[in-house]
Design an enzyme around this catalytic site. Sequence first.
Site, mmCIF file in Angstrom:
data_model
loop_
_atom_site.group_PDB
_atom_site.id
_atom_site.type_symbol
_atom_site.label_atom_id
_atom_site.label_comp_id
_atom_site.label_asym_id
_atom_site.label_seq_id
_atom_site.Cartn_x
_atom_site.Cartn_y
_atom_site.Cartn_z
ATOM 1 N N SER A 93 17.157 22.270 48.391
ATOM 2 C CA SER A 93 16.568 22.868 49.582
ATOM 3 C C SER A 93 16.268 24.351 49.325
ATOM 4 O O SER A 93 15.536 24.661 48.382
ATOM 5 C CB SER A 93 17.504 22.649 50.783
ATOM 6 N N MET A 94 16.811 25.279 50.108
ATOM 7 C CA MET A 94 16.580 26.690 49.805
ATOM 8 C C MET A 94 17.011 27.020 48.385
ATOM 9 O O MET A 94 16.392 27.848 47.701
ATOM 10 C CB MET A 94 17.338 27.587 50.790
#
Length: 251
Positions: A93-94
């Site tokens: 994700s991030m």
Amino acid sequence: MDSKWFRRYGQAGPGEPGSPRLICFPHAGGAASAYAGLARLLAPHFDVLAVQYPGRQDRRRETPEREITSLAGRIAARLLEGGPGPYVFFGHSMGALVAYETARTLQRWGSTGPGRLFLSGRGAPGMTPSPHDQLDGDGAILAAVRRLGGTDAAVLDDPELLDMALPPLRADYAALASYRWAQDPVLDIPVTVLVGADDPVVPVEAADGWRERTTLESELLVFPGGHFYLGGRLGEVAEVMVDRTGVRSRH
């Protein structure tokens, strides 16, 4: 390696001589401990190190980073202090975006980058910011976190725990909201992209866009599950990492 920034967990200590380092980058609001299970599965094939971003867990008194590229630069500098590789990156994700920008920072500095990027649960960056990163206020952030399922509901429903979880979440979503992709440099690193088939914010075609961000080979692997498919597929993901890096040939 700087123990404030890079953590090992449980029985997953340094790998056998010649084992590559696997540097793991957490998701928004996440911490290094998110990779404890993966670290145990991958020992001794890899020397697994998870990045502990400022502003969470035992670093909670530090000011969290609010810019992706600034965070990537700080991580890259500490990687160089830790000596030469070989190493590979995994980010979810991030964390996939931070891993990508850390690799680009190392390449920009003329340093040896990772041998491979494993980028999970994130679409390729482009000229238009992702609408899922543009969240206005705590209510929108918490609604997104509940939708994605990456944080235990008990944390979100407990005022004291939520009070500790919110500062890093705010900082991470601010970093995502302010991120603007620059075209250069294009990576000279092979990329393995992993995504859940039912991810509500990362369509498979968005994940496939990573092939445009490297001059070398890129592959896309789709797993059953949503944004945090990883929780139920750790064994399969570990096998992919062992296979793609060829570490079995060394042990």
